[in-house]
Design an enzyme around this catalytic site. Structure first.
Site, PDB file in Angstrom:
ATOM      1  N   ARG A  74      84.508   9.478   1.791  1.00 13.57           N
ATOM      2  CA  ARG A  74      85.096  10.809   1.963  1.00 13.57           C
ATOM      3  C   ARG A  74      84.078  11.374   2.985  1.00 13.57           C
ATOM      4  O   ARG A  74      84.687  12.369   3.843  1.00 13.57           O
ATOM      5  CB  ARG A  74      84.785  11.330   0.845  1.00 13.57           C
ATOM      6  CG  ARG A  74      85.064  12.778   0.547  1.00 13.57           C
ATOM      7  CD  ARG A  74      85.325  13.187  -1.117  1.00 13.57           C
ATOM      8  NE  ARG A  74      85.485  14.472  -0.901  1.00 13.57           N
ATOM      9  CZ  ARG A  74      84.595  15.363  -1.484  1.00 13.57           C
ATOM     10  NH1 ARG A  74      83.313  14.891  -2.012  1.00 13.57           N
ATOM     11  NH2 ARG A  74      85.089  16.640  -1.640  1.00 13.57           N
ATOM     12  N   ASP A  79      83.777  14.377   8.145  1.00  9.16           N
ATOM     13  CA  ASP A  79      83.164  14.601   9.439  1.00  9.16           C
ATOM     14  C   ASP A  79      84.286  14.532  10.416  1.00  9.16           C
ATOM     15  O   ASP A  79      84.098  15.293  11.179  1.00  9.16           O
ATOM     16  CB  ASP A  79      82.141  13.141   9.743  1.00  9.16           C
ATOM     17  CG  ASP A  79      81.272  13.170  11.036  1.00  9.16           C
ATOM     18  OD1 ASP A  79      80.908  14.333  11.332  1.00  9.16           O
ATOM     19  OD2 ASP A  79      81.281  12.306  11.685  1.00  9.16           O
ATOM     20  N   VAL A  82      86.317  17.745  11.178  1.00 12.28           N
ATOM     21  CA  VAL A  82      85.527  18.925  11.549  1.00 12.28           C
ATOM     22  C   VAL A  82      84.744  18.698  12.898  1.00 12.28           C
ATOM     23  O   VAL A  82      83.731  17.805  12.797  1.00 12.28           O
ATOM     24  CB  VAL A  82      84.566  19.557  10.503  1.00 12.28           C
ATOM     25  CG1 VAL A  82      83.829  20.688  10.876  1.00 12.28           C
ATOM     26  CG2 VAL A  82      85.407  19.863   9.296  1.00 12.28           C
ATOM     27  N   GLY A  84      85.399  16.821  15.235  1.00 10.75           N
ATOM     28  CA  GLY A  84      85.403  15.322  15.497  1.00 10.75           C
ATOM     29  C   GLY A  84      84.477  14.366  14.774  1.00 10.75           C
ATOM     30  O   GLY A  84      83.459  14.835  14.286  1.00 10.75           O
ATOM     31  N   ASP A  86      81.342  13.050  15.056  1.00 10.94           N
ATOM     32  CA  ASP A  86      80.214  13.187  15.627  1.00 10.94           C
ATOM     33  C   ASP A  86      79.035  13.044  14.871  1.00 10.94           C
ATOM     34  O   ASP A  86      77.873  13.308  15.204  1.00 10.94           O
ATOM     35  CB  ASP A  86      80.145  14.472  16.769  1.00 10.94           C
ATOM     36  CG  ASP A  86      80.195  15.762  15.813  1.00 10.94           C
ATOM     37  OD1 ASP A  86      80.487  15.736  14.635  1.00 10.94           O
ATOM     38  OD2 ASP A  86      80.120  16.748  16.356  1.00 10.94           O
ATOM     39  N   GLU A  97      77.388  22.042   7.803  1.00 11.26           N
ATOM     40  CA  GLU A  97      78.653  21.493   7.373  1.00 11.26           C
ATOM     41  C   GLU A  97      78.347  21.218   5.766  1.00 11.26           C
ATOM     42  O   GLU A  97      79.078  21.325   4.948  1.00 11.26           O
ATOM     43  CB  GLU A  97      79.120  20.628   8.395  1.00 11.26           C
ATOM     44  CG  GLU A  97      79.643  21.092   9.399  1.00 11.26           C
ATOM     45  CD  GLU A  97      80.237  19.888  10.229  1.00 11.26           C
ATOM     46  OE1 GLU A  97      80.783  18.884   9.515  1.00 11.26           O
ATOM     47  OE2 GLU A  97      80.355  19.904  11.482  1.00 11.26           O
ATOM     48  N   ASN A 103      82.062  20.017   0.959  1.00  8.29           N
ATOM     49  CA  ASN A 103      80.999  19.137   1.202  1.00  8.29           C
ATOM     50  C   ASN A 103      80.042  18.879   0.109  1.00  8.29           C
ATOM     51  O   ASN A 103      78.947  18.156   0.379  1.00  8.29           O
ATOM     52  CB  ASN A 103      80.417  19.250   2.569  1.00  8.29           C
ATOM     53  CG  ASN A 103      81.579  19.139   3.569  1.00  8.29           C
ATOM     54  OD1 ASN A 103      82.458  18.136   3.499  1.00  8.29           O
ATOM     55  ND2 ASN A 103      81.305  19.554   4.879  1.00  8.29           N
ATOM     56  N   ASP A 251      92.542   7.354  -9.348  1.00 11.79           N
ATOM     57  CA  ASP A 251      93.523   6.368  -9.385  1.00 11.79           C
ATOM     58  C   ASP A 251      93.440   5.919 -10.692  1.00 11.79           C
ATOM     59  O   ASP A 251      92.541   5.118 -11.156  1.00 11.79           O
ATOM     60  CB  ASP A 251      93.148   5.466  -8.452  1.00 11.79           C
ATOM     61  CG  ASP A 251      94.015   4.064  -8.297  1.00 11.79           C
ATOM     62  OD1 ASP A 251      95.442   4.223  -9.232  1.00 11.79           O
ATOM     63  OD2 ASP A 251      94.102   3.200  -7.951  1.00 11.79           O
ATOM     64  N   SER A 254      92.651   1.705 -12.022  1.00 11.52           N
ATOM     65  CA  SER A 254      92.201   1.003 -11.024  1.00 11.52           C
ATOM     66  C   SER A 254      91.089   1.473 -10.508  1.00 11.52           C
ATOM     67  O   SER A 254      90.842   1.366  -9.118  1.00 11.52           O
ATOM     68  CB  SER A 254      93.321   0.593 -10.121  1.00 11.52           C
ATOM     69  OG  SER A 254      92.745  -0.476  -9.123  1.00 11.52           O
ATOM     70  N   ASP A 259      93.186  -0.691  -3.601  1.00  6.64           N
ATOM     71  CA  ASP A 259      94.409  -1.549  -3.594  1.00  6.64           C
ATOM     72  C   ASP A 259      95.497  -0.591  -3.429  1.00  6.64           C
ATOM     73  O   ASP A 259      95.347   0.682  -3.330  1.00  6.64           O
ATOM     74  CB  ASP A 259      94.453  -2.295  -4.851  1.00  6.64           C
ATOM     75  CG  ASP A 259      94.188  -1.542  -6.174  1.00  6.64           C
ATOM     76  OD1 ASP A 259      94.160  -0.285  -6.193  1.00  6.64           O
ATOM     77  OD2 ASP A 259      93.997  -2.229  -7.190  1.00  6.64           O
TER      78      ASP A 259
END
Length: 334
Positions: A74, A79, A82, A84, A86, A97, A103, A251, A254, A259
């Protein structure tokens, strides 16, 4: 004869100057990117063990806390969306950030910092934090049973990190907005569905999902599009008066396994985020889910497509040349 000789001399001189300029440009790019895009095997002999060092550190951190796997995956997404890819999400500071609301629940920073510290010993001032995060994201997938992929390297670290720049796809976004947000980052609808499939690992905060399961749009009832058998399961895990910071699996059934279970749950309306559930209602995204599940031809292999989409995402607005630097410590600029 004299004129021909003069022209030949001028031509040779030009070719020599072009070759020299090209060589100088190549030398510059080997040190700091020089405008070149990342590529597989970028570090070569300068840091032969970069991938194994990152893998070893991430493996240890995931073993000690399995939540670090989805956390790192995540973090890489946050990253790249926002400024790119970097490493700007790694920078600390009162208005960085990291402090933005989306975040604040990120985890795995310690793994990236430890990998950086080890690489500074093995290959000083060579490997960027942005590259470490990209490699760590792949390792997080592999450690949870997913398929690996070849990672292009050669990014530089950005020098700017501002909470005000953090505008990410949201958990309540309709499909059309999700498509626009991904298209703005040069990602198509297959990339959108495949990358959202990364929700096969990880959790969401109860405070984020509780409204849909108790009081959808002020009706006092759950969202009618949710599978009614799924509703009481989430209500029990996220009671109305319970801790909003408690977590619920993205999920169901699982958790911790990379998967296609999550995509099957989208098909069955057994997912906690509204932005995930609506993917089944849209004809285009529904068809892609069916292809990833082998229910429609031509089928798509989820593991293979996820790797392709991760590579595309990892190349969003990368910093090269004078645009960035190689940080000595990932949490602060040099």
């Amino acid at each position: 004869m004299g004129r021909s000789y003069t022209l030949l001399f001028i031509l040779v001189t030009i070719l020599v100057l072009v070759a020299a300029a090209t060589a100088q440009g190549n030398r510059g790019s080997s040190r700091g990117g020089g405008g070149r895009r990342p590529r597989v095997g970028y570090y070569g002999n300068r840091c032969r063990n970069v991938e194994s060092i990152v893998a070893s550190v991430v493996r240890a951190h995931v073993r000690s806390n399995p939540a670090n796997a989805p956390g790192i995956l995540r973090m890489h997404f946050h990253d790249c969306f926002v400024r790119g890819c970097d490493g700007s999400v790694l920078l600390a500071g009162n208005t960085s950030e990291r402090t933005a609301v989306p975040n604040r629940s990120l985890r795995g920073f310690e793994a990236i910092e430890e990998a950086k510290a080890r690489l500074e010993v093995a290959c000083p001032r060579t490997v960027s934090c942005a590259d470490i995060l990209t490699l760590a994201a792949r390792e997080a997938v592999v450690l949870t049973g997913g398929q690996g992929w070849r990672v292009p390297l050669g990014r530089l670290d950005g020098r700017i990190s501002q909470a005000s720049d953090v505008i990410l796809p949201g958990p309540f976004d309709p499909v059309d907005k999700q498509k626009r947000d991904f298209a703005a980052k040069t990602l198509n609808t297959i990339d959108l569905v495949t990358l959202v499939g990364g929700h096969t690992i990880g959790t969401a905060g109860c405070g984020l999902v509780r409204g849909r399961f108790f009081n959808f749009n002020g009706t006092g009832q759950p969202d009618p599009s949710i599978n009614p058998r799924f509703v009481p399961l989430v209500q029990n895990r996220c009671p109305l008066t319970g801790d909003a910071s408690a977590r619920v699996d993205l999920d169901d059934g699982s958790v911790g396994r990379f998967d296609t279970s999550f995509l099957r749950n989208v098909r069955s309306s057994r997912v906690v985020l509204q932005s995930d559930l609506v993917l089944w209602r849209d004809p285009e995204t529904r068809a892609i889910i069916e292809r990833l599940l082998g229910l429609r031809r031509p089928s798509l292999r989820f593991g293979t497509e996820f790797g392709k989409s991760m590579v595309k995402m990892s190349l969003i607005d990368v910093k090269t040349g004078s645009d960035g630097e190689i940080r000595r410590v990932c949490s602060r600029i040099n």
